[in-house]
Design a protein around this motif. Structure first.
Motif, short mmCIF file in Angstrom:
data_model
loop_
_atom_site.label_atom_id
_atom_site.label_comp_id
_atom_site.label_asym_id
_atom_site.label_seq_id
_atom_site.Cartn_x
_atom_site.Cartn_y
_atom_site.Cartn_z
N SER A 163 0.83 -1.21 0.00
CA SER A 163 0.00 0.00 0.00
C SER A 163 0.87 1.26 0.00
CB SER A 163 -0.94 0.00 1.20
OG SER A 163 -0.24 0.04 2.42
N GLU B 229 1.11 4.09 -3.08
CA GLU B 229 0.86 5.52 -2.91
C GLU B 229 2.03 6.36 -3.43
OE1 GLU B 229 -0.36 6.39 1.12
OE2 GLU B 229 -1.63 4.61 1.15
N LEU C 17 -5.81 -1.24 -2.09
CA LEU C 17 -5.39 -2.53 -2.64
C LEU C 17 -6.60 -3.44 -2.75
CD1 LEU C 17 -2.17 -3.28 -0.56
CD2 LEU C 17 -2.35 -2.06 -2.74
#
Length: 390
Positions: free
Chosen positions: A68, A72, A118
């Motif tokens: 994750s 980003e 996700l």
């Protein structure tokens, strides 16, 4: 510092049980050095106030945190390279405490909110927590209301058994203060997003509910309270995790006054675009009418993120940007596609549609080519193995 300042000599492949971060940090392979260099460069352009948290997530040893956080960072890097300015965790201006990942602004001043999430085909649920949630929601479902059913989603896990009786009492007290006739008119005019919502929590488990007023002829006839449920069932296919990832974020930040784009990174290496379409518009099926071939044909169940049993829903989501297994190793050659919501409250900015896009035109979902990720990142398809080439 994201990676250690070490003299690396170990070129062994990734070991069983070794985290992605540990492998990246210790590998002496030239291709892995390229991955480290690119990730470090992108990390240094990430907002400074957020970097300590990013380092903690990436180094945690938890693959979900690693994926994750790096997703980003790569989203931020792609948009920076496309000419946008990004603000992390902006106030959405809706009175809710939760903040989206980014506010994105182009050179002309157009803005949109962006959230990264996700989606996994692997069922990593906690069996004990799932059993407790199933028991609680089972009790709730067996307490129907004369005028309403509820749409339900949940997030997080309890560590002790939540009370189904307490949840049912809270929901019925809430429904008892709602006016079904007025809400039915709103539902017909404005869709499911206009319906009132409530939240109930037990420890880290949060249940979000939305009231759906029944038509006059159906009132008093239902035997179950839950009309739709977006959580609690084992995920066994590719499209449902995509759908649930979108639904999870769709109403998280209240009634937004700017376009809202949800970026979904799937861990399925060969994700089919059919699954992306089913996630948004509903599962495909074939109806065979025996003796009448003219009436046989394809159809679509009303169980997508954007199209549900009562028609268009989750209109706050202007577009969904699907990524096909984007990892630090695959950023040069993985596919991404932006799907435009035909029923959205706000159209996504035109500038974002420079990437590959699909939108509804008439009765067709029409693809539009655009910049691939390798072009955006300035990497060729052989990267990182061939990244040292001129």
């Amino acid at each position: 510092m994201l990676f250690s300042d070490a003299n690396r000599t170990d070129s062994a492949p990734k070991r069983a049980g070794e985290s992605s971060y540990a492998f990246l940090d210790r590998s002496a392979r030239p291709s892995i050095a390229c991955v480290r260099d690119f990730l470090t460069e992108a990390f240094h352009r990430y907002p400074q106030a957020e970097r300590d948290e990013m380092v903690a997530r990436i180094r945690s040893g938890e693959e979900a945190h690693f994926r994750s956080a790096t997703f980003e960072i790569y989203l931020h890097e792609a948009l920076i390279r496309l000419g946008y300015q990004l603000t992390s965790h902006p106030d959405p201006g809706t009175g809710v405490a939760k903040r989206p990942d980014f506010l994105v602004k182009d050179a002309e001043g157009s803005e949109f909110f962006l959230e990264a999430v996700l989606a996994s085909e692997r069922d990593g649920r906690n069996p004990a927590a799932e059993a407790m949630k199933k028991s609680t929601l089972g009790y709730l479902n067996e307490t129907p209301h004369i005028s309403f059913v509820i749409d339900l989603e949940s997030e997080g896990d309890p560590t002790t058994q939540p009370s189904g009786k307490a949840l049912s009492q809270a929901v019925h007290a809430w429904l008892g203060n709602l006016e079904p006739n007025a809400l039915r008119e709103q539902l017909m005019s404005n869709g499911l997003d206009a319906m009132p919502q409530m939240t109930w929590a037990h420890e880290a488990w949060e249940v979000r509910l939305r009231a759906i007023p029944l038509s006059a002829e159906r009132r008093g006839t239902t035997t179950q309270l839950i009309g739709a449920q977006g959580d609690g069932a084992k995920l066994v296919n590719a499209w449902e995790p995509l759908r649930d990832a979108v639904k999870k974020k769709a109403n998280r930040y209240g009634d937004l006054t700017k376009p809202f784009v949800v970026a979904v990174n799937s861990d399925i290496f060969n994700l089919d675009q059919i699954d992306e379409v089913q996630a948004l518009y509903g599962e495909e099926y074939w109806s065979e009418v025996i003796g009448n071939p003219a009436q046989s044909g394809p159809g679509r169940h009303p169980n997508g993120a954007w199209r549900g049993p009562h028609g268009p829903q989750n209109r706050r989501v202007s577009a969904v940007w699907f990524f096909n297994d984007l990892t630090p190793y695959t950023i040069a050659n993985r596919r991404s596609t932006l799907y435009i919501n035909p029923w959205a409250n706000f159209e996504p900015p035109e500038g974002l549609q420079r990437i590959p896009t699909r939108r509804v035109e008439g009765n067709s979902l029409v693809p539009k080519p655009g910049m691939d990720l390798g072009t955006i990142y300035g990497l060729h398809t052989g990267w990182p193995e061939q990244a040292r080439e001129a």
